[in-house]
Structures are given as C-alpha cells and as structure tokens.
Enzyme design. Structure first.
Site, mmCIF file in Angstrom:
data_model
loop_
_atom_site.group_PDB
_atom_site.id
_atom_site.type_symbol
_atom_site.label_atom_id
_atom_site.label_comp_id
_atom_site.label_asym_id
_atom_site.label_seq_id
_atom_site.Cartn_x
_atom_site.Cartn_y
_atom_site.Cartn_z
ATOM 1 N N TRP A 18 0.760 -1.299 -0.003
ATOM 2 C CA TRP A 18 0.092 -0.126 0.055
ATOM 3 C C TRP A 18 1.032 1.264 -0.083
ATOM 4 C CZ3 TRP A 18 -5.088 0.028 -0.793
ATOM 5 C CH2 TRP A 18 -5.836 0.923 -0.322
ATOM 6 N N HIS A 58 -8.328 -1.755 13.809
ATOM 7 C CA HIS A 58 -8.075 -1.129 12.622
ATOM 8 C C HIS A 58 -8.446 0.303 12.335
ATOM 9 C CE1 HIS A 58 -5.956 -0.521 8.962
ATOM 10 N NE2 HIS A 58 -6.608 -1.245 7.914
#
Length: 212
Positions: A18, A58
């Site tokens: 990412w 998260h």
C-alpha cells in the site's frame, strides 16, 4: 492432487504494498554460510502486508484486536463467488449472486486475482473492491467474514465507510487473497492470522479445503 488450496500470497520484497507502507525487508541476522551456528532472519513490514486480516481496532479506537478474533469466524464453511467482470462490488452485484440464506463466510474473486497470478509488482489503484452499500449488505445478510483479492476491501479513492460498516458489526475482513485458480463453489475455510496481542491486524495463511 491435494484437497487443500493455499489462497495466500507469498510475502517477499517483490510483493506490492500500500502506498506509504514500509518496504518489505528480510535480514539474515545469523547466516550458516558466514559461519554462524544457524540461520536467523529478521523481518520488517506492515501487518497489512499481502494476505492479512483486519480486526475492528484497525478503524475503531475501542475495537477488538486481532488476537481477540473468534476462531469460529475464521474457520468453517465458505462460499467462493465470482465477480470478475465487474469494476466495483456493489450491493446489486452481491444480490445477483443468489447466495444461500445461511452463508456465513464469503470470498469474492475479481479481476484482481490475475494481478497476483502474473506476479505484478506494481500497486494498482484501480483495484476492484466493495462500496459502503455493499458492506452494509454483507452486514444485513448476517455474513461473519468477507474475503477479497487485493490489499483493501474498500476502493482506493473511497473514505473509510466500507471498513467501518464491516468492522462496527465485527465482520472479519481478509484482504490480499489469490483466488485466480479457485473454482466457484462451497469449501471449508481455514484462516490463521498471527496472534499479535493488541494489534489491529495480522498476516495470515489462508487455506480452502475441498468439499467431497
């Protein structure tokens, strides 16, 4: 032929990451070829690298961590569905799958899997993923686990709503699966994320077991 199908991607420095994530690094701290008593390797990468699981923590400050995930959500019957001809996983596309009413775990194969299959090292921002409405559809259907075949369950350009809809309902998210050679159908799923205490996600080895 083995009844087990490994749908995890190998972690190496060739794996796309990412944007903004640290590089994947393996350092041989001890090396037999250099006269050391054993080989011993140190690794450095984000817990959201390759095939991995997202826990509620998260995106939710008070959410549960990956070591608190229930094993009965991570292991059990699963449906592999194909949406390889769609550019986005919308609620309408999920409805058209006509899933059995008792489906608790769903893995979605899209064109993303071909990126893993050909060993593409570039991160592709136009990957296929779920809309926020599709995520809400998953929640309303009572599905406990959703798996996708790229590095995020939500589209690159979208805000966090897709993640939030799923994680607020404690739906387990598996990202980074390779489903390229997996026929559509029913399987048994075994997903074993590393038991990292107090952490919001973890790399996982994910395997399908063929039903007889």
């Amino acid at each position: 032929m083995s009844k087990y199908i490994d749908i995890s991607v190998p972690v190496s420095s060739d794996l796309p990451t990412w944007p903004g994530s640290p590089a994947i690094e393996f350092q041989r701290r001890l090396d037999l070829e250099k006269g050391d008593v054993a080989n011993d390797t140190t690794i450095n990468f984000s817990v959201h690298t390759g095939t991995h699981v997202d826990a509620p923590l998260h995106f939710l400050s008070e959410g549960s961590s990956v070591d608190q995930m229930p094993l009965d959500a991570l292991i059990g019957s699963v449906v592999v569905a194909d949406l390889s001809h769609t550019e986005v996983v919308a609620a309408e596309a999920l409805e058209q799958l006509s899933l059995p009413s008792d489906t608790e775990r769903l893995l979605i194969r899209t064109r993303n899997s071909q990126l893993w299959q050909r060993g593409d090292r570039t991160f592709h921002r136009d990957f296929v993923a779920l809309t926020a409405e599709a995520a809400q559809w998953i929640v309303e259907r009572g599905i406990r686990l959703i798996g996708v075949d790229y590095l995020s369950v939500q589209r690159f350009q979208d805000g966090p709503k897709t993640h939030l809809n799923l994680l607020q309902a404690e739906v387990v998210i598996i990202e980074g699966l390779n489903l390229a050679n997996v026929p559509v159908g029913d399987y048994e799923l075994i997903c074993m994320p590393l038991k990292l205490k107090g952490v919001e996600g973890a790399p996982a080895r994910v395997v399908l077991v063929k039903n007889k």
